[in-house]
Design an enzyme around this catalytic site. Structure first.
Site, PDB file in Angstrom:
ATOM      1  N   TYR A 166       0.630  -0.573  14.941  1.00 19.72           N
ATOM      2  CA  TYR A 166      -0.263  -0.572  13.790  1.00 19.72           C
ATOM      3  C   TYR A 166       0.207   0.373  12.693  1.00 19.72           C
ATOM      4  O   TYR A 166       0.413   1.542  12.923  1.00 19.72           O
ATOM      5  CB  TYR A 166      -1.687  -0.168  14.183  1.00 19.72           C
ATOM      6  CG  TYR A 166      -2.610  -0.152  12.996  1.00 19.72           C
ATOM      7  CD1 TYR A 166      -2.970  -1.345  12.388  1.00 19.72           C
ATOM      8  CD2 TYR A 166      -3.071   1.035  12.463  1.00 19.72           C
ATOM      9  CE1 TYR A 166      -3.781  -1.355  11.273  1.00 19.72           C
ATOM     10  CE2 TYR A 166      -3.889   1.036  11.354  1.00 19.72           C
ATOM     11  CZ  TYR A 166      -4.241  -0.151  10.771  1.00 19.72           C
ATOM     12  OH  TYR A 166      -5.047  -0.156   9.666  1.00 19.72           O
ATOM     13  N   ASP A 183       0.887  -1.166   0.000  1.00 19.36           N
ATOM     14  CA  ASP A 183       0.000   0.000   0.000  1.00 19.36           C
ATOM     15  C   ASP A 183       0.925   1.215   0.000  1.00 19.36           C
ATOM     16  O   ASP A 183       1.639   1.455   0.979  1.00 19.36           O
ATOM     17  CB  ASP A 183      -0.862  -0.052   1.261  1.00 19.36           C
ATOM     18  CG  ASP A 183      -1.814   1.137   1.380  1.00 19.36           C
ATOM     19  OD1 ASP A 183      -1.606   2.157   0.689  1.00 19.36           O
ATOM     20  OD2 ASP A 183      -2.749   1.036   2.196  1.00 19.36           O
ATOM     21  N   LYS A 232      -3.231  -2.744   7.545  1.00 21.28           N
ATOM     22  CA  LYS A 232      -3.528  -4.168   7.508  1.00 21.28           C
ATOM     23  C   LYS A 232      -2.604  -4.861   6.529  1.00 21.28           C
ATOM     24  O   LYS A 232      -2.055  -4.267   5.627  1.00 21.28           O
ATOM     25  CB  LYS A 232      -4.976  -4.376   7.064  1.00 21.28           C
ATOM     26  CG  LYS A 232      -5.973  -4.437   8.199  1.00 21.28           C
ATOM     27  CD  LYS A 232      -5.588  -5.482   9.189  1.00 21.28           C
ATOM     28  CE  LYS A 232      -6.635  -6.496   9.499  1.00 21.28           C
ATOM     29  NZ  LYS A 232      -6.244  -7.277  10.678  1.00 21.28           N
TER      30      LYS A 232
HETATM   31  P1  13P Z   1      -5.647  -0.550   4.528  1.00 20.12           P
HETATM   32  O1  13P Z   1      -5.044  -1.627   5.404  1.00 20.12           O
HETATM   33  O2  13P Z   1      -6.257  -1.130   3.297  1.00 20.12           O
HETATM   34  O3  13P Z   1      -4.677   0.545   4.260  1.00 20.12           O
HETATM   35  O4  13P Z   1      -6.883   0.044   5.355  1.00 20.12           O
HETATM   36  C1  13P Z   1      -6.637   0.591   6.618  1.00 20.12           C
HETATM   37  C2  13P Z   1      -7.839   1.153   7.276  1.00 20.12           C
HETATM   38  O5  13P Z   1      -7.698   1.714   8.344  1.00 20.12           O
HETATM   39  C3  13P Z   1      -9.154   1.046   6.644  1.00 20.12           C
HETATM   40  O6  13P Z   1     -10.149   1.651   7.414  1.00 20.12           O
HETATM   41 MG    MG Z   2      -4.325   2.000   3.053  1.00 18.97          MG
HETATM   42 MG    MG Z   3      -5.288  -2.106   1.768  1.00 24.28          MG
END
Ligand code: 13P
Ligand code: MG
Ligand code: MG
Ligand code: 13P
Length: 371
Positions: free
Chosen positions: A235, A13, A238
Site C-alpha cells: 500500500y 499525489d 489509492k
Molecule cells: P489518498 O489516496 O488520496 O492519498 O488518500 C489516502 C488515505 O489514506 C486517505 O485516508
Molecule cells: Mg494522499
Molecule cells: Mg488522493
C-alpha cells in the site's frame, strides 16, 4: 508528429495539506510554471492544472500522440519539481506517487495515473475532464456505462440516429492484466456481469462503432486504470482515477454525460483507502477531502477545443442542480459512517489497503480451539 490532437491527463499525489486533504496553491503554482514553459517552447499546445483533493492533475493538449516519451517526461519532471516544493513545505506524503527514482521513457508503472486519447478534432469538440479523489478506477464504471449505454440516462441512444447503434467498450481485467472489447446494446448484460465487479474489471476506453459519424479507431472516452498497490507491491496510496469524455454530434450530449453523476453511487476508497462511501460531485472550490478524509469526490471541467487550445474550463458541478445529489451523498455518508469498523462500510479483507488482521490472527494462533 501528427495532425490529430492528443488530450492527456497525467496525475500524481505529490503531497497533501494537511494529511490527504488537498494540493496547496504553492504546488499548483510550481506545476503551472513548468507547463507554461513547455507551452511557450511549443512542446504542448495548452494545459490546465487542477487538484482533485490531494491529487495534482495535469490536463494537456499536444500533437505527440499517446504514450509519448516527451509528454510523459514533461509530466514526470513537473511532479519532481512539485515534490521538491512539497518536501520543503513538509507536506504529508511528499512524493507519495513517484515510485521510481528516475524517469525511464513512460510514466505508466512508475506511480502516476494516465488517461490520454488521440483523435481528429471535429468542427466543434466538447471535451470533459472528470477528476476523482479517495477512490479507485472502477468508480468510473457506473457513470461511463450509463453515459454510453443506458437509455434511461442518455436520451440520444433512443432518439438520435447517430447514437442509436451503440458503442464499443474496452474492458480491462486489472488483476490479470488482460482486456476484452464488447459491444452495446447487444452485449450489455455480459458487460454488466463484468464491470459490476468494479475492483477487478474496469472500463478503459469507449469507441464509436464502425460505419458511424466518427472514426471507429478513435476513442471517445478514456479512464486511468493504474493500480498503485499492484505497482508497488504494497500500500502506497489509492489509485485516484481521472477520465476524459468527448461529447455531442454522434456522442452523448454534454448534459447526458454530466447526468450520469447525479446519483452518488457507492465507491471504495475514502479513509485509508479501505471504506465504501458515496461519490459526491463538487465544484472546484470543494475539491478537498475533509470528513473522514472524504467522502470520495469528483470534479468536472468542461472545455471546447480550438485547434488543440483549451477554451474553458467550466466548473461543471458548480450548479444548484447538483445540490440534491450532494445532500443525498451526505445522508448516505452519515448513514454508512455509523457502521464504524463493520462491513460493508469497511471493505472486505482482500480489498483493504491497510489491515491488521494477519497480526491479530497470528497473536491468537494458540488460543483458537477446535469447535
Ligand atoms: P489518498 O489516496 O488520496 O492519498 O488518500 C489516502 C488515505 O489514506 C486517505 O485516508
Ligand atoms: Mg494522499
Ligand atoms: Mg488522493
Ligand atoms: P441546442 O438545441 O441548445 O444546440 O441543444 C441540443 C442538444 O443536444 C441538447 O442536449
Amino acid at each position: 508528429m501528427t495532425e490529430k490532437v492528443t488530450a492527456s491527463i497525467i496525475k500524481a499525489d505529490v503531497g497533501g495539506l494537511p494529511g490527504h486533504v488537498l494540493v496547496p496553491e504553492e504546488i499548483l503554482e510550481v506545476a503551472r510554471r513548468n507547463l507554461q514553459e513547455a507551452k511557450e517552447s511549443g512542446e504542448i499546445i495548452d494545459f490546465r492544472v487542477f487538484n482533485a483533493g490531494d491529487d495534482l492533475d495535469l490536463v494537456m493538449t499536444h500533437r505527440e500522440g499517446v504514450d509519448s516519451e516527451k509528454i510523459h517526461k514533461l509530466a514526470w519532471e513537473t511532479f519532481e519539481k512539485a515534490t521538491e516544493k512539497a518536501k520543503e513545505l513538509k507536506l504529508y506524503g511528499a512524493g507519495q506517487d513517484l515510485l521510481a527514482d528516475a524517469f525511464s521513457g513512460n510514466v505508466r508503472g512508475m506511480g502516476p495515473g494516465v488517461a490520454e486519447m488521440e483523435f481528429t478534432e471535429r468542427k466543434a469538440e466538447p471535451l470533459l475532464a472528470f477528476l476523482m479523489d479517495k477512490t479507485e478506477p472502477g468508480a468510473f464504471n457506473l457513470p461511463i456505462f450509463r453515459i454510453f449505454a443506458d437509455p434511461f440516462n442518455t436520451a440520444g441512444l433512443v432518439i438520435d440516429p447517430s447514437l442509436h447503434s451503440g458503442f464499443v467498450f474496452e474492458i480491462w481485467d486489472i488483476m490479470e492484466s488482460r482486456r476484452v472489447f464488447m459491444k452495446t446494446p447487444e452485449e450489455m448484460y455480459d458487460i454488466l456481469a463484468l464491470i459490476g465487479g468494479k475492483s477487478r474489471f474496469v472500463i478503459k476506453r469507449v469507441y464509436p462503432k464502425e460505419g458511424g459519424k466518427l472514426p471507429a479507431d478513435e476513442p471517445v472516452a478514456v479512464i486511468s486504470t493504474e493500480k498503485l498497490y499492484k505497482i508497488a507491491g504494497e500500500y502506497v496510496g489509492k489509485d485516484d482515477p481521472v477520465a476524459l469524455v468527448r461529447a455531442q454530434s454522434g456522442l452523448p450530449a454534454v448534459g447526458e454525460v454530466i447526468e450520469a453523476f447525479a446519483f452518488p453511487h457507492l465507491v471504495s476508497g475514502w479513509m485509508r483507502g479501505s471504506h465504501n462511501g458515496p461519490l459526491m460531485p463538487v465544484p472546484f472550490r470543494y475539491s478537498k477531502c475533509t470528513r473522514f478524509d472524504g467522502p470520495p469526490r469528483v470534479i468536472g471541467a468542461g472545455f471546447q477545443l480550438a485547434n488543440g487550445v483549451l477554451v474553458g474550463p467550466v466548473d461543471l458541478f458548480d450548479d444548484p442542480a447538483f445540490d440534491l445529489t450532494r445532500q443525498k451523498a451526505m445522508d448516505v455518508a452519515d448513514y454508512i459512517r455509523r457502521h464504524g469498523p463493520f462491513e460493508p462500510h469497511r471493505l472486505p479483507g482482500e480489498d483493504m489497503e491497510y489491515t491488521t488482521l494477519p497480526k491479530v490472527m497470528d497473536k491468537l494462533k494458540t488460543r483458537f480451539e477446535e469447535v
